[in-house]
Scaffold this motif. Sequence first.
Motif, PDB file in Angstrom:
ATOM      1  N   ALA A 161       8.735   9.053  -7.148  1.00 15.37           N
ATOM      2  CA  ALA A 161       8.587   8.440  -5.826  1.00 15.37           C
ATOM      3  C   ALA A 161       8.298   6.948  -5.949  1.00 15.37           C
ATOM      4  O   ALA A 161       8.676   6.159  -5.075  1.00 15.37           O
ATOM      5  N   VAL A 162       7.638   6.557  -7.037  1.00 10.49           N
ATOM      6  CA  VAL A 162       7.385   5.136  -7.282  1.00 10.49           C
ATOM      7  C   VAL A 162       8.614   4.480  -7.906  1.00 10.49           C
ATOM      8  O   VAL A 162       9.027   3.388  -7.523  1.00 10.49           O
ATOM      9  N   THR A 163       9.234   5.181  -8.857  1.00  3.19           N
ATOM     10  CA  THR A 163      10.385   4.621  -9.572  1.00  3.19           C
ATOM     11  C   THR A 163      11.547   4.334  -8.634  1.00  3.19           C
ATOM     12  O   THR A 163      12.151   3.258  -8.682  1.00  3.19           O
ATOM     13  N   VAL A 164      11.884   5.300  -7.772  1.00  2.00           N
ATOM     14  CA  VAL A 164      13.043   5.133  -6.901  1.00  2.00           C
ATOM     15  C   VAL A 164      12.841   3.984  -5.924  1.00  2.00           C
ATOM     16  O   VAL A 164      13.779   3.242  -5.601  1.00  2.00           O
ATOM     17  N   THR A 165      11.595   3.784  -5.480  1.00  2.00           N
ATOM     18  CA  THR A 165      11.306   2.665  -4.585  1.00  2.00           C
ATOM     19  C   THR A 165      11.568   1.334  -5.280  1.00  2.00           C
ATOM     20  O   THR A 165      12.166   0.418  -4.694  1.00  2.00           O
ATOM     21  N   ALA A 166      11.141   1.221  -6.543  1.00  2.00           N
ATOM     22  CA  ALA A 166      11.333  -0.028  -7.287  1.00  2.00           C
ATOM     23  C   ALA A 166      12.818  -0.312  -7.514  1.00  2.00           C
ATOM     24  O   ALA A 166      13.274  -1.453  -7.372  1.00  2.00           O
ATOM     25  N   VAL A 167      13.597   0.720  -7.855  1.00  2.00           N
ATOM     26  CA  VAL A 167      15.029   0.537  -8.119  1.00  2.00           C
ATOM     27  C   VAL A 167      15.763   0.096  -6.850  1.00  2.00           C
ATOM     28  O   VAL A 167      16.562  -0.844  -6.853  1.00  2.00           O
ATOM     29  N   VAL A 168      15.475   0.781  -5.736  1.00  2.00           N
ATOM     30  CA  VAL A 168      16.131   0.435  -4.471  1.00  2.00           C
ATOM     31  C   VAL A 168      15.693  -0.956  -4.010  1.00  2.00           C
ATOM     32  O   VAL A 168      16.498  -1.717  -3.462  1.00  2.00           O
TER      33      VAL A 168
ATOM     34  N   MET B 132       0.834  -1.200   0.000  1.00  2.00           N
ATOM     35  CA  MET B 132       0.000   0.000   0.000  1.00  2.00           C
ATOM     36  C   MET B 132       0.872   1.255   0.000  1.00  2.00           C
ATOM     37  O   MET B 132       0.630   2.195  -0.759  1.00  2.00           O
ATOM     38  N   ALA B 133       1.905   1.262   0.844  1.00  2.00           N
ATOM     39  CA  ALA B 133       2.806   2.413   0.869  1.00  2.00           C
ATOM     40  C   ALA B 133       3.525   2.584  -0.467  1.00  2.00           C
ATOM     41  O   ALA B 133       3.771   3.709  -0.920  1.00  2.00           O
ATOM     42  N   GLU B 134       3.853   1.454  -1.118  1.00  2.00           N
ATOM     43  CA  GLU B 134       4.564   1.515  -2.400  1.00  2.00           C
ATOM     44  C   GLU B 134       3.741   2.225  -3.465  1.00  2.00           C
ATOM     45  O   GLU B 134       4.261   3.052  -4.228  1.00  2.00           O
ATOM     46  N   PHE B 135       2.457   1.914  -3.538  1.00  2.00           N
ATOM     47  CA  PHE B 135       1.642   2.407  -4.648  1.00  2.00           C
ATOM     48  C   PHE B 135       0.794   3.637  -4.320  1.00  2.00           C
ATOM     49  O   PHE B 135       0.125   4.167  -5.203  1.00  2.00           O
ATOM     50  N   LEU B 136       0.811   4.100  -3.079  1.00  2.00           N
ATOM     51  CA  LEU B 136       0.021   5.281  -2.723  1.00  2.00           C
ATOM     52  C   LEU B 136       0.341   6.513  -3.581  1.00  2.00           C
ATOM     53  O   LEU B 136      -0.580   7.229  -3.987  1.00  2.00           O
TER      54      LEU B 136
ATOM     55  N   LEU C 271      11.767   3.063   2.069  1.00  2.00           N
ATOM     56  CA  LEU C 271      10.709   2.089   1.785  1.00  2.00           C
ATOM     57  C   LEU C 271      11.218   1.019   0.823  1.00  2.00           C
ATOM     58  O   LEU C 271      10.905  -0.168   0.985  1.00  2.00           O
ATOM     59  N   GLY C 272      12.017   1.416  -0.163  1.00  2.00           N
ATOM     60  CA  GLY C 272      12.560   0.453  -1.116  1.00  2.00           C
ATOM     61  C   GLY C 272      13.457  -0.575  -0.444  1.00  2.00           C
ATOM     62  O   GLY C 272      13.421  -1.761  -0.781  1.00  2.00           O
ATOM     63  N   VAL C 273      14.256  -0.129   0.526  1.00  2.00           N
ATOM     64  CA  VAL C 273      15.106  -1.061   1.284  1.00  2.00           C
ATOM     65  C   VAL C 273      14.250  -2.089   2.010  1.00  2.00           C
ATOM     66  O   VAL C 273      14.514  -3.300   1.970  1.00  2.00           O
ATOM     67  N   ALA C 274      13.195  -1.599   2.678  1.00  2.00           N
ATOM     68  CA  ALA C 274      12.310  -2.494   3.428  1.00  2.00           C
ATOM     69  C   ALA C 274      11.551  -3.433   2.490  1.00  2.00           C
ATOM     70  O   ALA C 274      11.425  -4.636   2.757  1.00  2.00           O
ATOM     71  N   LEU C 275      11.072  -2.894   1.383  1.00  2.00           N
ATOM     72  CA  LEU C 275      10.262  -3.678   0.445  1.00  2.00           C
ATOM     73  C   LEU C 275      11.062  -4.817  -0.178  1.00  2.00           C
ATOM     74  O   LEU C 275      10.655  -5.982  -0.136  1.00  2.00           O
ATOM     75  N   GLY C 276      12.224  -4.480  -0.754  1.00  2.00           N
ATOM     76  CA  GLY C 276      13.041  -5.508  -1.401  1.00  2.00           C
ATOM     77  C   GLY C 276      13.559  -6.530  -0.411  1.00  2.00           C
ATOM     78  O   GLY C 276      13.562  -7.734  -0.695  1.00  2.00           O
ATOM     79  N   GLY C 277      14.001  -6.060   0.765  1.00  2.00           N
ATOM     80  CA  GLY C 277      14.510  -6.985   1.771  1.00  2.00           C
ATOM     81  C   GLY C 277      13.441  -7.922   2.282  1.00  2.00           C
ATOM     82  O   GLY C 277      13.675  -9.137   2.432  1.00  2.00           O
TER      83      GLY C 277
END
Length: 412
Positions: A60-67, A34-38, A118-124
């Motif tokens: 804000a969406v792109t950087v999360t996906a890359v990280v 939810m936080a990723e796509f808000l 958020l990207g660190v948390a999401l990918g991990g």
Amino acid sequence: MTTNDLHDSPPPGASRGAWRAVFSLTLGVFSLVMAEFLPASLLTPMANSLAISEGQAGQAVTVTAVVALISGLLVASVTQRLDRRHVLLAFSLLMIAANLLVAYSPDLILLLAGRVLLGVALGGFWALSAATVMRLVSEHDVPRALSILFAGVPIATISAAALGSYLGELVGWRNVFLLTTAISVLTLIFQYATLPRMTPERPSPLGTLVSVMKRPGMMVGIVAVLLVFCGHFTFFTYVRPFLEGVSHMGINALSSTLLAFGVANFFGTLAAGYLLERSLRMTLLLMPLIMGSLGWLLATLGGFSTGTDALMVALWGFAFGAVPVAWSTWITRVVPDEAESGGGLIVASIQLAIALGAAAGGVVFGIGGVLTVCATAGTMLLAGAALVVAGVRTQSVDTAFEACDAERSACS
């Protein structure tokens, strides 16, 4: 090493607590996705508030996906000596910090800093999810537990799209992120109360990723993952132009169709547990085969009937619901001893496929229009299904040898 060896302590009476832990991870999935796509549903008010363009806000969406891609690859080696309970709780803390940073960001720099966290948390989290489930439940229950885990994805996606935009109008985008922060705090509390200690099984240096990729059938499987997810996101990125331009849907019919896609996706995720308990290979093959066929049907028959188009989009959502569950289960079967590194490869492959799918769809859309996008997506998915048939293993080499030995013993 067998899958049962991966459990720290599997006493019979621990099953109820283990399932509570699985549900706490599901809440984590919901919070993270939810936080990723808000930002996608709050793009305009965020841009206006921060005095930036919508294109800049979209980063804000792109950087999360890359990280997330990088985090997924590195998490197993960086945290190789840490208790998995502590690592997962740390990811929930990062999610809370990320949402707070976004909610109070005065400019683009701090907004992107929050999205990096958020990207660190999401990918991990995604990289460790399958391996964690393997340590919480028995081998037989892994597909069902993963289907419960992934059920958080469609719920979060629907919530981010519908509730995000609606609440953004009522209380403002910053308060929506504060509400998401509150959900993240609940997630942390639930996980703290339910997750058991999970000491690391063995060191996982960065070179483990290379050794896992060299195992028989892994490269073919990763290419199949790329084709299937790339095919899906090639179509899904342009599903709205298809429904508006080809199906000629108004806003009410469009919203209803996208809602039907999300609901069908949720039930497809739940159905995955049932299908995978019967046959992993069948599920890996059947879902992209259905989606690929639908892609070509949409390309050739799209626009003849609004109802038929809506039904095919909903069926696509149902089929795709089982795909992430199936490939996560695949990792637990083919590399049970290195499920964390394998999970990192899957996360990186999916994030790369999202970027490639959106990019490929844009190029094809510009050249041949949205119907050509459907045909291209269908072709990728059918190619992924063909790879499953041709060379994707559904069990580790050691397990295969054990099965052969057992068969020879039975016959002697």
